[in-house]
Design an enzyme around this catalytic site. Sequence first.
Site, PDB file in Angstrom:
ATOM      1  N   TYR A  24     -24.123   3.795   8.699  1.00  0.00           N
ATOM      2  CA  TYR A  24     -24.609   2.715   7.840  1.00  0.00           C
ATOM      3  C   TYR A  24     -26.072   2.330   8.078  1.00  0.00           C
ATOM      4  O   TYR A  24     -26.583   1.440   7.415  1.00  0.00           O
ATOM      5  CB  TYR A  24     -23.724   1.471   8.019  1.00  0.00           C
ATOM      6  CG  TYR A  24     -22.276   1.720   7.638  1.00  0.00           C
ATOM      7  CD1 TYR A  24     -21.958   2.108   6.338  1.00  0.00           C
ATOM      8  CD2 TYR A  24     -21.247   1.586   8.556  1.00  0.00           C
ATOM      9  CE1 TYR A  24     -20.645   2.352   5.974  1.00  0.00           C
ATOM     10  CE2 TYR A  24     -19.928   1.822   8.204  1.00  0.00           C
ATOM     11  CZ  TYR A  24     -19.634   2.208   6.913  1.00  0.00           C
ATOM     12  OH  TYR A  24     -18.335   2.443   6.547  1.00  0.00           O
ATOM     13  N   ASN A  75     -21.682  -4.603  -3.395  1.00  0.00           N
ATOM     14  CA  ASN A  75     -21.128  -3.675  -2.402  1.00  0.00           C
ATOM     15  C   ASN A  75     -19.816  -4.300  -1.949  1.00  0.00           C
ATOM     16  O   ASN A  75     -19.799  -5.204  -1.103  1.00  0.00           O
ATOM     17  CB  ASN A  75     -22.071  -3.476  -1.212  1.00  0.00           C
ATOM     18  CG  ASN A  75     -21.514  -2.443  -0.235  1.00  0.00           C
ATOM     19  OD1 ASN A  75     -20.348  -2.038  -0.337  1.00  0.00           O
ATOM     20  ND2 ASN A  75     -22.328  -2.013   0.716  1.00  0.00           N
ATOM     21  N   HIS A  81     -12.201   0.687  -2.678  1.00  0.00           N
ATOM     22  CA  HIS A  81     -11.212   1.775  -2.685  1.00  0.00           C
ATOM     23  C   HIS A  81      -9.787   1.277  -2.865  1.00  0.00           C
ATOM     24  O   HIS A  81      -8.857   2.072  -2.932  1.00  0.00           O
ATOM     25  CB  HIS A  81     -11.293   2.554  -1.365  1.00  0.00           C
ATOM     26  CG  HIS A  81     -12.687   2.808  -0.897  1.00  0.00           C
ATOM     27  ND1 HIS A  81     -13.592   3.552  -1.615  1.00  0.00           N
ATOM     28  CD2 HIS A  81     -13.359   2.397   0.209  1.00  0.00           C
ATOM     29  CE1 HIS A  81     -14.751   3.592  -0.969  1.00  0.00           C
ATOM     30  NE2 HIS A  81     -14.636   2.896   0.137  1.00  0.00           N
ATOM     31  N   ASP A  88     -10.731  -5.696 -12.124  1.00  0.00           N
ATOM     32  CA  ASP A  88     -10.482  -6.504 -13.322  1.00  0.00           C
ATOM     33  C   ASP A  88     -11.542  -7.587 -13.471  1.00  0.00           C
ATOM     34  O   ASP A  88     -11.991  -7.881 -14.590  1.00  0.00           O
ATOM     35  CB  ASP A  88      -9.088  -7.143 -13.254  1.00  0.00           C
ATOM     36  CG  ASP A  88      -7.970  -6.118 -13.421  1.00  0.00           C
ATOM     37  OD1 ASP A  88      -8.247  -4.996 -13.887  1.00  0.00           O
ATOM     38  OD2 ASP A  88      -6.815  -6.446 -13.073  1.00  0.00           O
ATOM     39  N   HIS A 101     -23.354   1.414  -2.376  1.00  0.00           N
ATOM     40  CA  HIS A 101     -22.782   1.743  -1.072  1.00  0.00           C
ATOM     41  C   HIS A 101     -23.894   2.272  -0.184  1.00  0.00           C
ATOM     42  O   HIS A 101     -24.703   3.103  -0.625  1.00  0.00           O
ATOM     43  CB  HIS A 101     -21.678   2.800  -1.192  1.00  0.00           C
ATOM     44  CG  HIS A 101     -20.502   2.302  -1.964  1.00  0.00           C
ATOM     45  ND1 HIS A 101     -19.592   1.421  -1.424  1.00  0.00           N
ATOM     46  CD2 HIS A 101     -20.126   2.514  -3.240  1.00  0.00           C
ATOM     47  CE1 HIS A 101     -18.695   1.127  -2.348  1.00  0.00           C
ATOM     48  NE2 HIS A 101     -18.994   1.772  -3.456  1.00  0.00           N
ATOM     49  N   SER A 103     -23.503   4.131   2.492  1.00  0.00           N
ATOM     50  CA  SER A 103     -23.191   5.528   2.820  1.00  0.00           C
ATOM     51  C   SER A 103     -22.872   6.297   1.533  1.00  0.00           C
ATOM     52  O   SER A 103     -22.571   5.694   0.493  1.00  0.00           O
ATOM     53  CB  SER A 103     -21.989   5.577   3.769  1.00  0.00           C
ATOM     54  OG  SER A 103     -20.843   5.016   3.149  1.00  0.00           O
ATOM     55  N   ARG A 112     -12.233   7.408   0.801  1.00  0.00           N
ATOM     56  CA  ARG A 112     -13.437   6.663   0.378  1.00  0.00           C
ATOM     57  C   ARG A 112     -14.081   7.278  -0.860  1.00  0.00           C
ATOM     58  O   ARG A 112     -15.041   6.746  -1.400  1.00  0.00           O
ATOM     59  CB  ARG A 112     -14.486   6.648   1.496  1.00  0.00           C
ATOM     60  CG  ARG A 112     -14.106   5.820   2.686  1.00  0.00           C
ATOM     61  CD  ARG A 112     -15.266   5.722   3.651  1.00  0.00           C
ATOM     62  NE  ARG A 112     -14.782   5.516   4.988  1.00  0.00           N
ATOM     63  CZ  ARG A 112     -14.488   4.321   5.516  1.00  0.00           C
ATOM     64  NH1 ARG A 112     -14.668   3.213   4.821  1.00  0.00           N
ATOM     65  NH2 ARG A 112     -14.035   4.230   6.745  1.00  0.00           N
TER      66      ARG A 112
HETATM   67  O1  CA2 Z   1     -21.082   2.569   2.460  1.00  0.00           O
HETATM   68  C1  CA2 Z   1     -20.799   1.402   2.161  1.00  0.00           C
HETATM   69  O2  CA2 Z   1     -21.638   0.555   1.841  1.00  0.00           O
HETATM   70  C2  CA2 Z   1     -19.334   0.920   2.261  1.00  0.00           C
HETATM   71  O3  CA2 Z   1     -19.091   0.063   1.142  1.00  0.00           O
HETATM   72  C3  CA2 Z   1     -19.231   0.153   3.570  1.00  0.00           C
HETATM   73  C4  CA2 Z   1     -17.812  -0.289   3.931  1.00  0.00           C
HETATM   74  C5  CA2 Z   1     -16.826   0.876   3.789  1.00  0.00           C
HETATM   75  O4  CA2 Z   1     -15.505   0.392   3.959  1.00  0.00           O
HETATM   76  C6  CA2 Z   1     -16.939   1.577   2.447  1.00  0.00           C
HETATM   77  O5  CA2 Z   1     -16.049   2.688   2.417  1.00  0.00           O
HETATM   78  C7  CA2 Z   1     -18.353   2.070   2.188  1.00  0.00           C
HETATM   79  C8  CA2 Z   1     -17.769  -0.785   5.385  1.00  0.00           C
HETATM   80  C9  CA2 Z   1     -18.698  -1.927   5.677  1.00  0.00           C
HETATM   81  C10 CA2 Z   1     -19.273  -1.946   7.063  1.00  0.00           C
HETATM   82  O6  CA2 Z   1     -18.346  -1.657   8.070  1.00  0.00           O
HETATM   83  C11 CA2 Z   1     -18.770  -1.688   9.373  1.00  0.00           C
HETATM   84  C12 CA2 Z   1     -17.787  -1.498  10.344  1.00  0.00           C
HETATM   85  C13 CA2 Z   1     -18.153  -1.504  11.668  1.00  0.00           C
HETATM   86  C14 CA2 Z   1     -19.469  -1.739  12.048  1.00  0.00           C
HETATM   87  C15 CA2 Z   1     -20.432  -1.939  11.087  1.00  0.00           C
HETATM   88  C16 CA2 Z   1     -20.085  -1.913   9.740  1.00  0.00           C
END
Ligand code: CA2
Length: 149
Positions: A24, A75, A81, A88, A101, A103, A112
Amino acid sequence: MTKPIFVLNGPNLNLLGEREPHVYGSETLSDIHDGLKKLAIELGRSIDFRQSNHEGELIDWLHEARQNAEAVILNAGGYSHTSISLRDAVAALTIPVIEVHLSNIYAREPFRRHSYLTEVVRGTIAGFGGEGYSLALRAAVSLGGNSRG
Ligand code: CA2
């Protein structure tokens, strides 16, 4: 003065910068907010930047955007997902909604690679880290509140 552009962030995005920088990036959500505020001023707009770990709160904010926002940058994190309810709420908007996103979700785990939002948003930006929010803001401004523009 135009209405603000809502920038809505879903679950776990408050943890950005703390873990998984290889996925990220190392920017925190607050860094992204600061950069976006500056860009918004350059573009003659204001942003309303929020984060929630709660699906219902995100849905309430999308409802609020119907009257109070020029566009939405969203975001939705993991809810992208899983959440038909969020989809909606997006589908009920007539202003442009841009999905972001950090990533490249299409190059990650199979679960994902599908977002329930993709079919109801104006467009999706994925894989550019925090820069994706800036790209989305530029797109929102050039669409000028026109979801079909
Ligand atoms: O790539 C993205 O922006 C996502 O929306 C980020 C989400 C993920 O569930 C999506 O599949 C893709 C996750 C947010 C951040 O999660 C973290 C978890 C641990 C440490 C830092 C961030």
